[in-house]
Design an enzyme around this catalytic site. Structure first.
Site, PDB file in Angstrom:
ATOM      1  N   TRP A 212     -30.975 -41.150 -25.529  1.00  0.00           N
ATOM      2  CA  TRP A 212     -29.873 -40.191 -25.575  1.00  0.00           C
ATOM      3  C   TRP A 212     -29.653 -39.687 -26.997  1.00  0.00           C
ATOM      4  O   TRP A 212     -29.568 -38.487 -27.236  1.00  0.00           O
ATOM      5  CB  TRP A 212     -28.588 -40.813 -25.044  1.00  0.00           C
ATOM      6  N   TYR A 216     -30.072 -35.958 -28.210  1.00  0.00           N
ATOM      7  CA  TYR A 216     -28.910 -35.225 -28.694  1.00  0.00           C
ATOM      8  C   TYR A 216     -29.161 -34.650 -30.083  1.00  0.00           C
ATOM      9  O   TYR A 216     -28.795 -33.501 -30.372  1.00  0.00           O
ATOM     10  CB  TYR A 216     -27.691 -36.147 -28.710  1.00  0.00           C
ATOM     11  N   ASP A 231     -26.578 -38.637 -19.719  1.00  0.00           N
ATOM     12  CA  ASP A 231     -25.242 -38.329 -20.216  1.00  0.00           C
ATOM     13  C   ASP A 231     -24.234 -38.379 -19.067  1.00  0.00           C
ATOM     14  O   ASP A 231     -24.379 -37.674 -18.070  1.00  0.00           O
ATOM     15  CB  ASP A 231     -25.266 -36.940 -20.851  1.00  0.00           C
TER      16      ASP A 231
END
Length: 284
Positions: A212, A216, A231
């Site tokens: 993640w 991101y 997410d």
């Protein structure tokens, strides 16, 4: 100067995203203007950026005039000014499920960054805490480790801490769990040049950094096709639309923009919601 972009342009949404995450001493939103300190290749600077119709009005206080082109480039990246909204709308706007969201917010841009190290560090600081808590934590660390300006400019007093300052600081400088301290030091000591989306996967080789966070960071660095399938907010928004993460494949090559529309779908004002999933940062 006006940094132009193609319409439609939802600069207010980017401004709201930045305001919710503004670090005391480094950033502030004053009225409709985002202001921040920044270290550029030759010296320091203060940027003042105000979204307008057709782009962003920019004013720079540069300690070295040679940094003007770099200040422009980073400001454009921060507000996503080089995006072609027509190309995004041609893919996402034609989708039967995502199309209504795009029609509601046709100018939504993915907020960028002004510094790759900073966004990676902020991602680690924000892991598993609220936006407010992460923002407060970043402010405390900046006050301790950030280089102070020679003269404060209103609420702007420091630059974001450098990798060297973070790597050398004792544990007591970081009021957070030891696991996150270790992860932050890993990023600070790695020497990664986080200047393009292609550099973000290198974060996965570091302790405490998961898919993640790397995804991101790539999204914020400008990769238009990142989908944050882990997410929590994305999954929740998909569920409200009767979709699953498997539906995301049809949104290539603009899945990063799909993420922003899915976040915006969860808020009343349409501003991107807090990302939150897996090893996800609250701050970013």
């Amino acid at each position: 100067m006006l940094l132009s972009t193609r319409e439609p342009f939802d600069g207010a949404a980017v401004l709201a995203f930045l305001a919710a995450r503004a670090i005391a001493g480094v950033e502030e939103v004053r009225g409709e203007t985002y202001r921040r300190t920044l270290a550029l290749p030759h010296a320091g600077a203060i940027l003042a950026l105000t979204p307008r119709a057709g782009g962003v009005e920019a004013a720079f206080a540069l300690d070295d005039a040679r940094d003007e082109d770099e200040a422009v480039a980073r400001s454009r990246a921060l507000f996503g000014l080089d995006v072609d909204p027509a190309a995004v709308a041609a893919v996402l706007g034609a989708d039967p499920d995502l199309g209504p969201l795009v029609a509601r917010r046709p100018g939504l841009r993915v907020p960028g960054v002004v510094d790759g190290w900073e966004i990676a560090a902020r991602a680690v600081l924000g892991q598993q805490v609220s936006v407010a808590a992460a923002r407060k934590l970043a402010g405390r660390i900046t006050a301790t480790l950030g280089a102070p300006l020679a003269r404060a400019d209103g609420a702007l007093t420091h630059r974001f801490p450098s990798p060297a300052a973070v790597a050398a600081a004792p544990d007591e400088a970081f009021p957070m769990p030891r696991s996150r301290i270790r992860a932050l030091r890993e990023v600070a000591s790695a020497g990664l040049l986080l200047d393009t989306p292609a550099s973000a996967p290198g974060l996965l080789d570091l302790w405490g950094i998961g898919p993640w966070t790397a995804g991101y960071v790539a999204l914020r660095l400008g990769d238009p096709d990142v989908f944050l399938s882990g997410d929590v907010a994305v999954v929740r928004s998909l569920r409200e639309l009767g979709l699953t993460t498997e539906d995301a494949s049809r949104w290539r090559p603009f899945r990063s923009f799909a993420v922003l529309h899915l976040w915006a779908n969860l808020t009343k004002d349409g501003a991107p919601a807090r990302p939150d999933g897996g090893d996800a940062p609250a701050l970013g």
